[in-house]
Design a protein around this motif. Structure first.
Motif, PDB file in Angstrom:
ATOM      1  N   GLU A  91       0.842  -1.204   0.000  1.00 20.43           N
ATOM      2  CA  GLU A  91       0.000   0.000   0.000  1.00 20.43           C
ATOM      3  C   GLU A  91       0.877   1.254   0.000  1.00 20.43           C
ATOM      4  O   GLU A  91       0.602   2.226  -0.723  1.00 20.43           O
ATOM      5  N   THR A  94       2.512   1.731  -3.402  1.00 18.73           N
ATOM      6  CA  THR A  94       1.514   2.096  -4.403  1.00 18.73           C
ATOM      7  C   THR A  94       1.238   3.598  -4.357  1.00 18.73           C
ATOM      8  O   THR A  94       1.198   4.272  -5.393  1.00 18.73           O
ATOM      9  N   ARG A  95       1.067   4.124  -3.150  1.00 17.84           N
ATOM     10  CA  ARG A  95       0.851   5.565  -3.009  1.00 17.84           C
ATOM     11  C   ARG A  95       2.032   6.366  -3.574  1.00 17.84           C
ATOM     12  O   ARG A  95       1.842   7.384  -4.244  1.00 17.84           O
ATOM     13  N   ASP A 190      -5.597   6.985 -10.140  1.00 19.29           N
ATOM     14  CA  ASP A 190      -6.508   6.992  -8.998  1.00 19.29           C
ATOM     15  C   ASP A 190      -5.823   6.308  -7.813  1.00 19.29           C
ATOM     16  O   ASP A 190      -5.907   5.091  -7.632  1.00 19.29           O
ATOM     17  N   VAL A 191      -5.166   7.109  -6.996  1.00 17.43           N
ATOM     18  CA  VAL A 191      -4.377   6.570  -5.889  1.00 17.43           C
ATOM     19  C   VAL A 191      -5.251   5.820  -4.886  1.00 17.43           C
ATOM     20  O   VAL A 191      -4.922   4.705  -4.465  1.00 17.43           O
ATOM     21  N   ASP A 192      -6.357   6.424  -4.499  1.00 19.15           N
ATOM     22  CA  ASP A 192      -7.215   5.803  -3.482  1.00 19.15           C
ATOM     23  C   ASP A 192      -7.738   4.448  -3.935  1.00 19.15           C
ATOM     24  O   ASP A 192      -7.778   3.487  -3.154  1.00 19.15           O
ATOM     25  N   GLU A 193      -8.153   4.354  -5.192  1.00 28.78           N
ATOM     26  CA  GLU A 193      -8.656   3.079  -5.702  1.00 28.78           C
ATOM     27  C   GLU A 193      -7.532   2.054  -5.793  1.00 28.78           C
ATOM     28  O   GLU A 193      -7.724   0.874  -5.460  1.00 28.78           O
ATOM     29  N   VAL A 195      -4.871   1.854  -3.955  1.00 28.20           N
ATOM     30  CA  VAL A 195      -4.552   1.406  -2.600  1.00 28.20           C
ATOM     31  C   VAL A 195      -5.648   0.482  -2.074  1.00 28.20           C
ATOM     32  O   VAL A 195      -5.364  -0.532  -1.414  1.00 28.20           O
ATOM     33  N   ARG A 196      -6.905   0.792  -2.384  1.00 26.73           N
ATOM     34  CA  ARG A 196      -8.009  -0.060  -1.941  1.00 26.73           C
ATOM     35  C   ARG A 196      -7.875  -1.461  -2.515  1.00 26.73           C
ATOM     36  O   ARG A 196      -8.032  -2.465  -1.800  1.00 26.73           O
TER      37      ARG A 196
END
Length: 214
Positions: A91, A94-95, A190-193, A195-196
């Motif tokens: 995670e 990835t960010r 899309d960083v949040d996606e 990481v999700r």
């Protein structure tokens, strides 16, 4: 002829023994002897003993002085702990990696996932694991976080034996689809996606470890 540095011999012994344990060629509970493995690998006993020490530290071997050194069992709690740590590192990278990704990185990830999916369908577990490593390693390398990379390398072998079971399930493995979701999120930044999805991938391994307790 120039002598091979001891550090390289130690790494060679470590990688060979680690890979044999992960592949199941040396089974859980099997006693390992430095003399026998040194002869098999064409090495002296010193680099094999060094490799044993490292593998004990990493949890793949256990040793009782003056008694035995043997392969550890696959323990659910250890796998869950390792998967949680490795997942957190993925995670993190990835960010860090997403703002630095280019089209060639995305292409490399898609190619790796295509090889991964084909290997899973064919039941080629070793090829699936290699392709899986290649896909995730793109993000690790692009992130530039050497501490995270070292942590991933340190703890991943603990969960490899369980991953081999997972990837051997053929069409039941969901990882290829999750990889597609991850790559798509990376492609659009899309960083949040991303990481999700990364969290979901590694949470699946933690949940798989629960099956060892049942």
């Amino acid at each position: 002829m120039e002598a091979i540095p001891r550090t390289l011999l130690r790494d060679r012994a470590y990688e060979a023994i680690r890979d044999a344990i992960v592949a199941g060629d040396i089974a859980p509970g099997a006693v390992v002897k430095d003399a026998e493995l040194a002869e098999r690998l064409g090495l002296s006993r010193a680099p094999v003993r060094d490799a044993f020490s490292r593998l004990v530290d990493e949890g793949l071997l256990e040793s009782k002085p003056q008694s035995y050194t043997r392969v550890t069992p696959v323990v659910a709690a250890d796998v869950r702990d390792a998967a949680a740590v490795v997942g957190a590192m993925h995670e993190l990278v990835t960010r860090a990696a997403l703002p630095r990704l280019h089209a060639d990185h995305i292409g490399a990830m898609r190619e790796s996932n295509a090889r991964f999916a084909a290997a899973v369908r064919d039941g080629d577990v070793s090829a699936a694991l290699r392709a899986d490593d290649e896909l995730h390693d793109v993000l690790v390398r692009v992130s530039g976080n050497r501490a995270a990379a070292a942590t991933v390398a340190r703890y991943t072998p603990l969960i490899r034996r369980l991953e081999r079971r997972r990837f051997g399930e053929g069409g039941n493995c969901r990882s290829a689809g999750l990889h597609d979701e991850l790559i798509d999120a990376c492609a659009v930044g899309d960083v949040d996606e991303a990481v999700r999805v990364t969290a979901e991938i590694w949470r699946g391994l933690e949940e798989l470890a629960d099956d060892l307790d049942s």
